[in-house]
Design a protein around this motif. Structure first.
Motif, PDB file in Angstrom:
ATOM      1  N   ASN A 154       0.657  -1.140   0.183  1.00 29.03           N
ATOM      2  CA  ASN A 154       0.051   0.056   0.030  1.00 29.03           C
ATOM      3  C   ASN A 154       0.914   1.072   0.216  1.00 29.03           C
ATOM      4  O   ASN A 154       0.948   2.063   0.948  1.00 29.03           O
ATOM      5  CB  ASN A 154      -1.078  -0.227   1.151  1.00 29.03           C
ATOM      6  N   GLN A 647      -2.855   2.841  -4.474  1.00 31.09           N
ATOM      7  CA  GLN A 647      -2.980   2.515  -3.264  1.00 31.09           C
ATOM      8  C   GLN A 647      -4.150   1.618  -3.117  1.00 31.09           C
ATOM      9  O   GLN A 647      -5.383   2.146  -3.846  1.00 31.09           O
ATOM     10  CB  GLN A 647      -2.965   3.391  -2.113  1.00 31.09           C
ATOM     11  N   PRO A 674      -0.845  -3.492  -4.813  1.00 31.42           N
ATOM     12  CA  PRO A 674      -0.365  -2.062  -4.923  1.00 31.42           C
ATOM     13  C   PRO A 674       0.645  -1.885  -5.591  1.00 31.42           C
ATOM     14  O   PRO A 674       1.699  -2.804  -5.389  1.00 31.42           O
ATOM     15  CB  PRO A 674      -0.314  -1.615  -3.714  1.00 31.42           C
TER      16      PRO A 674
END
Ligand code: FEO
Ligand code: CA
Ligand code: CA
Length: 689
Positions: A154, A647, A674
């Motif tokens: 992320n 993300q 991600p």
């Protein structure tokens, strides 16, 4: 086989419940942690207009006359434009230089959609090896040891920094805000995570430093594996705590009786880059990692935890079962050691990153410096929570030029000595004209003036009833006492490198105006604010250390056909719809670029450019959209490339490794990961010219 997911309810805005839980700890489902009754924007007083006029005149003179230290241009007017809005906006139809691309239409495609004539590559994905000895990513054989040598999960904030001595290379620094174990591990059981899963998650948080190769012809970037500067920072990397609260009894734990050494950084959202070559990274929703605040009985401790959104029993990820520091009943001060701006020297892989207590503790979203005329850094910072505040820190010390060891060591003390302020905004229109619908007041603008209220300076508290340590560790409570203005989720804050004006993304606040909550004011003029707004702040005399400022709303976001939107007066039939502004940056031409998080208009999130000067001021143009479930983060806009962090792709309610909601980035059958994406013009020319 599909695993049953924990029962999650839907977010009131555009986010999935999974994102709410794993990113923010369900912040929007909990009561607002700011219960204080701060003064709302005052009613207009007779002298208001004259005061505002004086302040504004001062600001414009300052902006034109200032010489930015260290070669920062102070040119006040954009190409072909005057400094102030007005005249005949949009008459010639030609977008501002840097924004001349065919806008991407709102869409829900499961890919990164870029303008016609542009191309893209995935620079790096979650799990790609970056350190010597790192194995290739294998989702079925992932280990914590491997993850600690691979790109984290992320990606949010991104920085691209020069790499002296290595032409055609740059240093990429990325934040890894949070993990979503449902999308990382096949068969994940949220009620019973394994130690290995938990330790993989610790290693997937933090930051990555990765050197990247530039393509000579186009904007493509590729990672250089095993470069000596490559580095991972994780939830267990040692940090030094610095600044006035370092060593405070409030920060001491059984593992660290000195209160100066913390393991790890958590929920690193956005950040900033400094003129002295370091990176700042913001610890945001740290509260969600700590368990059992509901069992705390001491009233003061309970109130302090509550103000940071901490309550309840087990944490979502159950880390407290594997390390007791995440249990506030067993280690009451550990959570006081998160929620800071951290500073990392990416050019020294041996350096210990620092947590800067002088910049306060809250749900830090980002931190971007601007230098005063005499070279002292001023850092602008938002606290991303509904009804929380905007802050700045003004250093006492000047940046020392050069790359000598002495200069570097001096510059690593800049953020430990100074004054921390919080903002109070006042509108210049009668309160009765701010009715919560977004209708412009009679003077045609949501605007006014404001002041920076000092909270603490060095070891000195400026808040009655609180010690300096308490101000730095419980900054939200300090700001409550001085009557700061409750804002609609202040996210990224960025001063324009050209004009010094400061742009504040206020993402949304659907609680504004609800029973028992603060209603609309001129700086937050819509009740049930679903789409957010962007505020432009001008420091008095163009001095970032000033304690007075003027402000105006640049954008009131949403569907341009909605009368409750405003695009700096630009004709609304010529702008892209925009919702939930989050991260902001500037391109080399002085245009503001805005990424969004939680688009509540039905389209995917994206990246937008908008001119802030001249006749094109307010003309929002969409540059890209991201795949299903994703948020657009970390924008970096250089001459020849745009870099974004995609993300939480595929983070949609009900999704899992077995039941993916997205096929990005590697197509059907590939794990959703991600990743960072670079975008460039196929003809190799500069972006948007
Ligand atoms: Fe991590 Fe406020 O966004
Ligand atoms: Ca006004
Ligand atoms: Ca953000």
């Amino acid at each position: 086989m599909r695993k049953p997911l924990p029962l999650l309810s839907s977010h009131p805005g555009g986010r999935s419940a999974l994102t709410c839980r794993y990113r923010c700890g369900d912040a929007c489902f909990h009561d607002v942690p700011n219960p204080t009754d701060n003064p709302e924007l005052g009613a207009v007083i007779a002298s208001a207009l004259s005061r505002r006029t004086v302040l504004r005149a001062g600001a414009v003179v300052g902006a034109v006359g200032a010489t930015g230290a260290f070669g920062v241009s102070s040119a006040a007017a954009g190409p072909g434009g005057s400094d102030v809005p007005g005249g005949a906006p949009g008459l010639d139809g030609r977008p501002a230089r840097g924004l001349r691309f065919t806008p991407v239409a709102p869409n829900t495609a499961d890919r990164v959609t870029v303008p016609q004539g542009y191309d893209q590559n995935v620079v790096i994905r979650w799990g790609e090896p970056i350190l010597r000895g790192a194995p290739e990513f294998d989702q079925n054989r992932q280990t914590a040891r491997a993850q600690a040598m691979q790109f984290g999960y992320n990606n949010d904030f991104l920085a691209l920094l020069d790499l002296p001595g290595e032409p055609h290379r740059q240093v990429l620094v990325a934040n890894h805000e949070y993990t979503d174990e449902n999308l990382m591990f096949a068969g994940y059981d949220p009620a019973r995570p394994t130690r290995e899963q938990v330790e993989i998650a610790w290693a997937a948080h933090g930051l990555s430093v990765v050197v990247v190769d530039e393509d000579r012809r186009v904007g493509r970037l590729t990672p250089v594996r095993r470069h000596p500067l490559n580095r991972r920072i994780t939830a267990t990397t040692p940090f030094e705590v610095t600044g006035p609260a370092a060593g405070s009894p409030l920060l001491r734990t059984s593992a660290d009786p000195t209160g100066t050494r913390v393991l790890g950084t958590l929920n690193n959202c956005a950040g900033g880059t400094t003129p002295w070559g370091t990176v700042l990274s913001a610890e945001e929703n740290f509260n969600q990692y700590f368990a059992n605040a509901g069992a705390v009985t001491d009233p003061q401790a309970k109130a302090r935890l509550a103000r940071y959104g901490m309550s309840g029993a087990a944490s979502t990820r159950k880390w407290e079962q594997f390390d007791q520091r995440f249990d506030v009943t067993r280690e009451p001060n550990e959570s006081h050691r998160f929620g800071y701006i951290v500073e990392l020297d990416p050019y020294d892989p041996e350096s210990t990153p620092r947590k800067r207590t002088a910049l306060g503790r809250f749900k830090h979203e980002a931190a971007q410096p601007r230098l005063t005329a005499d070279g002292r850094p001023v850092i602008y910072m938002g606290d991303d929570e509904r009804f929380d505040y905007l802050y700045k820190f003004v250093s006492d010390r000047r940046v020392r030029r050069g790359d000598s060891r002495a200069a570097r060591e001096h510059n690593m003390t800049l953020l430990d000595h100074g004054t921390l302020y919080v903002a109070r905004f006042t509108g210049d229109s009668p309160a009765a004209e701010i009715d919560g619908t977004g209708t412009l007041p009679d003077d045609g603008e949501f605007d006014g003036w404001g002041e920076w209220i000092p909270l603490a300076s060095g070891d000195r508290s400026l808040v009655p009833g609180m010690t300096a340590d308490e101000v730095y560790v419980f900054t939200r409570l300090a700001a409550d006492r001085v009557g700061a203005t409750k804002m609609d989720r202040p996210e990224d804050v960025e001063p324009s490198p050209r004009t010094g004006r400061v742009y504040v993304a206020l993402t949304n606040n659907t609680d504004r105006g609800k029973a028992g909550k603060a209603g609309a004011d001129e700086a937050n003029p819509r009740n049930a604010n679903k789409h957010g707004h962007v505020l432009e702040l001008t420091e008095r005399g163009d001095d970032p250390a000033a304690t007075r400022f003027t402000w105006t709303l640049l954008l009131v976001c949403g569907d341009p056909e909605d009368p409750a939107t405003y695009f700096a007066g630009f004709p609304k039939d010529q702008v892209s719809p925009i919702s939930c502004p989050d991260n902001v940056t500037f391109d080399p031409h002085g245009n503001l670029w805005i990424s969004t998080d939680g688009n509540a208009l039905g389209s995917h999130d994206g990246l937008f450019g908008v001119a802030v000067q001249g006749r094109e001021r307010g003309r929002v143009r969409q540059f890209l959209t991201v795949p299903v479930g994703a948020e657009t983060c970390g924008p970096v806009v250089q001459d020849r490339r745009v870099l974004v962090a995609v993300q939480h792709p595929g983070e949609v309610d009900g999704a899992s490794v077995e039941n993916p909601a997205s096929a990005w980035p590697d197509g059907p059958g590939g794990l959703v990961r991600p990743a960072v994406v670079a975008v460039w013009r196929r003809d190799g020319r500069d972006i948007g010219v």
